[in-house]
Design a protein around this motif. Structure first.
Motif, short mmCIF file in Angstrom:
data_model
loop_
_atom_site.label_atom_id
_atom_site.label_comp_id
_atom_site.label_asym_id
_atom_site.label_seq_id
_atom_site.Cartn_x
_atom_site.Cartn_y
_atom_site.Cartn_z
N HIS A 48 7.14 -18.20 -24.13
CA HIS A 48 7.91 -18.92 -25.16
C HIS A 48 7.47 -20.37 -25.31
CE1 HIS A 48 10.43 -15.43 -25.47
NE2 HIS A 48 10.86 -15.53 -24.22
N LYS A 49 6.48 -20.76 -24.52
CA LYS A 49 5.97 -22.14 -24.57
C LYS A 49 7.08 -23.16 -24.38
CE LYS A 49 1.73 -21.22 -27.01
NZ LYS A 49 1.83 -19.76 -26.82
N ALA A 50 7.89 -22.91 -23.37
CA ALA A 50 8.98 -23.85 -23.07
C ALA A 50 8.42 -25.22 -22.74
CB ALA A 50 9.81 -23.32 -21.91
N THR A 51 9.09 -26.25 -23.22
CA THR A 51 8.63 -27.62 -22.95
C THR A 51 9.54 -28.35 -21.97
OG1 THR A 51 9.84 -28.46 -24.86
CG2 THR A 51 7.54 -27.83 -25.22
N VAL A 52 10.83 -27.99 -21.98
CA VAL A 52 11.78 -28.60 -21.05
C VAL A 52 12.47 -27.46 -20.30
CG1 VAL A 52 13.79 -30.10 -20.80
CG2 VAL A 52 12.18 -30.50 -22.68
N PHE A 53 12.42 -27.52 -18.98
CA PHE A 53 12.95 -26.44 -18.15
C PHE A 53 13.96 -27.03 -17.19
CE2 PHE A 53 12.35 -23.72 -14.26
CZ PHE A 53 12.89 -22.55 -14.78
N TYR A 54 15.13 -26.40 -17.12
CA TYR A 54 16.24 -26.97 -16.35
C TYR A 54 16.84 -25.87 -15.49
CZ TYR A 54 20.52 -29.94 -15.97
OH TYR A 54 21.55 -30.73 -15.55
N THR A 55 16.72 -26.00 -14.17
CA THR A 55 17.23 -24.94 -13.30
C THR A 55 17.86 -25.53 -12.04
OG1 THR A 55 16.70 -22.72 -12.46
CG2 THR A 55 15.10 -24.45 -11.97
N ALA A 56 18.21 -24.66 -11.09
CA ALA A 56 18.94 -25.10 -9.90
C ALA A 56 18.05 -25.03 -8.66
CB ALA A 56 20.16 -24.21 -9.70
N PRO A 57 18.27 -25.92 -7.69
CA PRO A 57 17.47 -25.90 -6.46
C PRO A 57 17.47 -24.55 -5.76
CG PRO A 57 18.77 -27.90 -6.54
CD PRO A 57 19.20 -27.06 -7.72
N THR A 58 18.60 -23.84 -5.81
CA THR A 58 18.66 -22.55 -5.12
C THR A 58 17.64 -21.58 -5.70
OG1 THR A 58 20.13 -20.82 -4.34
CG2 THR A 58 20.61 -21.71 -6.51
N ALA A 59 17.48 -21.61 -7.03
CA ALA A 59 16.49 -20.74 -7.68
C ALA A 59 15.09 -21.18 -7.25
CB ALA A 59 16.63 -20.82 -9.19
N ILE A 60 14.87 -22.48 -7.24
CA ILE A 60 13.55 -22.98 -6.85
C ILE A 60 13.23 -22.53 -5.42
CG2 ILE A 60 12.15 -25.06 -6.45
CD1 ILE A 60 14.00 -26.44 -8.58
N ILE A 92 10.83 -31.26 -16.32
CA ILE A 92 11.54 -30.23 -15.57
C ILE A 92 12.75 -30.86 -14.88
CG2 ILE A 92 9.55 -28.69 -15.28
CD1 ILE A 92 9.07 -29.83 -12.53
N GLY A 93 13.83 -30.09 -14.84
CA GLY A 93 15.08 -30.67 -14.33
C GLY A 93 15.71 -29.81 -13.25
N SER A 94 16.62 -30.43 -12.53
CA SER A 94 17.32 -29.77 -11.44
C SER A 94 18.79 -30.14 -11.51
CB SER A 94 16.71 -30.25 -10.12
OG SER A 94 17.48 -29.83 -9.01
N VAL A 95 19.66 -29.19 -11.15
CA VAL A 95 21.10 -29.43 -11.21
C VAL A 95 21.86 -28.51 -10.27
CG1 VAL A 95 21.41 -27.80 -13.14
CG2 VAL A 95 23.15 -29.53 -12.72
N GLY A 96 22.99 -28.99 -9.81
CA GLY A 96 23.93 -28.12 -9.12
C GLY A 96 24.14 -28.44 -7.66
N VAL A 129 13.70 -34.40 -13.48
CA VAL A 129 14.98 -35.08 -13.62
C VAL A 129 16.02 -34.37 -12.76
CG1 VAL A 129 14.55 -36.26 -15.81
CG2 VAL A 129 15.38 -33.92 -15.87
N ASP A 130 16.39 -35.02 -11.68
CA ASP A 130 17.40 -34.48 -10.76
C ASP A 130 18.74 -35.04 -11.22
OD1 ASP A 130 19.05 -33.80 -8.67
OD2 ASP A 130 17.96 -34.93 -7.14
N THR A 131 19.51 -34.19 -11.92
CA THR A 131 20.71 -34.65 -12.61
C THR A 131 21.94 -34.42 -11.76
OG1 THR A 131 20.99 -32.50 -13.67
CG2 THR A 131 19.68 -34.13 -14.86
N TRP A 132 22.63 -35.48 -11.40
CA TRP A 132 23.91 -35.33 -10.69
C TRP A 132 25.05 -35.42 -11.69
CZ3 TRP A 132 28.37 -38.08 -10.62
CH2 TRP A 132 29.38 -37.58 -9.76
N TRP A 133 25.90 -34.43 -11.66
CA TRP A 133 27.11 -34.45 -12.49
C TRP A 133 28.01 -33.34 -12.03
CZ3 TRP A 133 27.80 -30.83 -16.86
CH2 TRP A 133 26.73 -29.92 -16.99
N GLN A 134 29.13 -33.13 -12.70
CA GLN A 134 30.14 -32.17 -12.26
C GLN A 134 30.85 -31.54 -13.46
OE1 GLN A 134 32.45 -35.36 -10.27
NE2 GLN A 134 32.12 -34.19 -8.40
N THR A 135 31.54 -30.44 -13.20
CA THR A 135 32.38 -29.84 -14.23
C THR A 135 33.26 -30.92 -14.86
OG1 THR A 135 32.46 -27.83 -12.89
CG2 THR A 135 34.09 -28.03 -14.65
N GLU A 136 33.78 -31.78 -14.03
CA GLU A 136 34.72 -32.81 -14.48
C GLU A 136 34.07 -33.90 -15.31
OE1 GLU A 136 34.30 -31.68 -11.45
OE2 GLU A 136 36.21 -31.21 -10.49
#
Ligand code: 6R9
Length: 660
Positions: free
Chosen positions: A356-368, A394-398, A421-428
């Motif tokens: 799909h020629k993805a340009t921005v990929f955002y996933t979780a450390p556990t998957a990595i 490429i990004g990381s979250v969770g 991009v290691d993104t820190w945030w929360q449901t809240e």
């Protein structure tokens, strides 16, 4: 305080943003970042008002920016009105994106389907018309229990369009969890599918909803709309159940969206807290959408040509903000994936990025981490076997990403050219809070770098004073922000108590994470400070699991802790005292299985203890408090070196030290 909070990270590697990316970035360079921060500091409300006017279409422009009169019940843009769905769809038809692909959907079996913004708009309008025709009204609550699908986005957007407050329940949650959410929200409608397809298997969904509805107290539910995904035979309740296709049959594909107050509850999403049942995190409309859209542009540097892929499930906040709302508000083309990263093999993510020629990929450390393992074992599924040259960010979250996983991701997926991009945030928090900016921030593996402009983050001690650089403390946000949690659904006291403790003055947001800043001001997240575990990026309250365990007829007492785990980040370990005596090995294995299945049934498979240990008792202080800190040591197979003199029953540690 948290296990890891005292630990001092020593990470000296620094990766500057690639010059070519930085030159064209939406926030280009640190000076541009600092200019935005300064603007927010000088004129806080002016900053947010400017962005809200530039980014969103208001059916009634706001005058008031921030209302602090009822703090911590902050209100944003409270006299303004807008329609969230119109901002995600109609806006893109007006600005020339009608024929742009909105969603590339790849099913579990690899089948690909696409919808343009025009088509997605038509589908959302049609479903919204069906909801309106069936009499559902703004302010009523809708439970959505759907697989990853275009339909899930359609259902969420259609609710938003009508001002119906949705509450999406992750497909992996049990009937019991669904029941709790049906009761707590007093939902009037539930939308589900016959089954979901994951890893080549059919996993039934509707039966869990049927069971939940049969548990009683859900009389408010008038209908169940069922999307036929798998062609599975399902039990049918005449008069209550209706197929999605019949429900929307004959409905027009246009719908004039009406504006709702900016504070109108867009959704409720349940998340685990340190005590009791999961909390219904209530989000508003205007402020939330503003941040969903802005962070797409800032954190992911979104451009019209981008192909964005967030691998989260819509049942989590990441799937709300970075699938159902943010990418659409920002007019992006995004990939939505039904399946799992390991099917048909562990190269699935990389193969999909390639095709799909993805340009921005955002996933979780556990998957990595799990994919690192697989690709070490089998070169065919290693990222190097695929063409990932389309990627630019490429990004990381969770959860915290450990520097080793970060480096692997950077090297093997990002080809050493894509900022991580290691993104820190929360449901809240509704959206990103602390994160590197791809065209500005020099990244350090394992650090989520700096707060986004307008986010006043700090690390403080228990009395609210900022700690020195290099010292651990509590992560707080000192000023409100537009996408913040508005309330705990139906429980304003819990909202105040959980997030705005009086010790910190009652108006400062306490995140529940420990953090520290290094000499360069980078933030490092040190994990939760409360009894919340993070298993594969999913929040889980230890109390939640404990109360399920003790509800089992065999169990007298239980204590649950998290143990560091190579793949899942943390693993659930349960210490259990049975009503009968301590079982022998064979019986213990049997009882452990029974209890694991029980937890899975009561909460969901993610809560299943990885290990259960039995003892005559639990280590307790003389005042009867379970000493979890000791249990953590024991669970890791380490020798107890902590002070055990306050322990009522020190001998118990030896018994609990034995794994099954
Ligand atoms: C978006 C999301 C929130 C908790 C949070 C923290 C942990 C999330 C992180 C991270 C370190 C990161 N967390 N992102 N820790 N670095 N980049 O995950 O929301 O499910 O509510 O979880 O996850 O502990 O408090 P949610």
């Amino acid at each position: 305080m948290a296990n890891g909070i005292e630990s001092v990270l020593v990470e000296t590697r620094v990766f500057p943003p690639p010059a070519a990316l930085a030159a064209k970035a939406n926030i280009a360079g640190m000076d541009a970042y600092r200019a935005l921060c300064t603007e927010a500091e000088r004129d806080f409300t002016g900053f947010w008002a400017r962005l809200a006017r530039e980014q969103l279409q208001w059916t009634r422009p706001f005058e008031q920016v921030l209302d602090e009169s009822q703090a911590p019940f902050y209100k944003w843009f409270a006299d303004g009105e807008l329609n969230v769905s119109a901002n995600c769809l109609d806006a893109n038809l007006q600005n020339g994106r009608a024929d742009k692909t909105a969603i590339i959907f790849e099913a579990d079996d690899g089948t690909v389907s696409r919808v343009t913004y025009r088509e997605l708009h038509a589908r959302v309008c049609r479903f919204a018309n069906a909801l309106a025709a069936a009499g559902y009204q703004a302010g009523e609550r809708v439970i959505i229990y759907l697989p990853m699908s275009i339909e899930a986005v359609v259902a969420m957007q259609a609710c938003a369009r009508l001002g119906l407050t949705h509450s999406v329940v992750f497909g992996g949650f049990s009937a019991k969890s669904l029941h709790e959410r049906l009761l707590d929200t007093q939902a009037v409608l539930a939308i589900t599918a016959d089954a979901q397809m994951r890893g080549g298997r059919r996993i039934p969904l509707k039966p869990a909803l049927d069971d939940a509805l049969a548990m009683g107290g859900c009389e408010a539910v008038r209908q169940v709309v069922v999307y036929r995904r798998a062609g599975e035979d399902v039990a049918w309740t005449e008069g209550r159940d209706t197929w999605w296709s019949e429900f929307e049959q004959g409905q027009p594909e246009t719908h004039q969206a009406q504006g709702f107050n900016a504070e109108h509850p867009l959704f409720i999403l349940y998340t685990s807290g340190s005590t009791g049942k999961p909390k219904g995190v209530q989000h508003g409309s205007g402020g939330y959408l503003l941040w969903a859209k802005l962070t797409m542009q800032w954190t992911f540097d979104l451009k019209d040509e981008d192909i964005f892929w967030c691998t989260a499930d819509v049942g989590w906040i990441t799937g709300h903000t970075y699938i159902a709302y943010g990418p659409l508000a920002a007019g992006a083309t995004q990939i939505i994936f039904e399946g799992v990263p390991t099917y048909p093999d562990a190269g699935r993510f990389w193969r999909m990025i390639q095709s799909h020629k993805a340009t921005v990929f955002y996933t979780a450390p556990t998957a990595i981490r799990s994919l690192i393992k697989s690709s070490e074992a089998d070169a065919k599924v290693h990222p190097a076997s695929f063409d990932l040259s389309s990627l630019r960010i490429i990004g990381s979250v969770g959860e915290p990403i450990n520097p080793e996983a970060w480096m692997w991701y950077h090297k093997n997926v990002g080809g050493e050219r894509c900022p991580v991009v290691d993104t820190w945030w929360q449901t809240e928090t509704g959206g990103h809070m602390l994160t590197p900016l791809p065209g500005a921030t020099a990244t350090k593996p394992g650090s989520c770098a700096f707060p986004l402009p307008g986010i006043m983050a700090a690390v403080v001690d228990e009395t609210g004073n900022e700690v020195e650089r290099g010292q651990g403390g509590l992560l707080v946000i000192k000023r409100p922000w537009p996408a913040m949690i508005r309330n705990v659904w139906g429980d304003p006291e819990r909202f105040k108590k959980s997030y705005f403790p009086p010790e910190l003055g009652g108006t400062i947001y306490l995140a529940g994470d420990g953090a520290q800043r290094d000499a360069d001001d980078y933030f490092w997240i040190m994990g939760r400070i409360d009894d919340v575990l993070n298993v594969s990026g999913h929040r889980l309250g230890t109390m939640e699991v404990e109360s399920v365990l003790v509800a089992h007829e065999l169990v007298a007492e239980a204590a649950v802790i998290g143990r560091p785990d190579d793949v899942t980040g943390e693993a659930v370990v349960a210490f259990v005292v049975l009503k009968q005596s301590v079982p022998g090995d064979e019986e213990a294995a049997q009882v452990a299985k029974t209890l694991r299945d029980w937890v899975s049934k009561e909460i969901g498979p993610i809560a299943k203890p990885k290990e259960i240990r039995f003892g005559e008792n639990l280590p307790k202080t003389r005042s009867g408090k379970i000493m979890r800190r000791l249990l953590r040591t024991v669970a890791q197979g380490q020798e107890v070196t902590q002070d055990t003199s306050t322990l009522e029953n020190p001998a118990i540690l030896q018994q609990l030290g034995k794994a099954l």
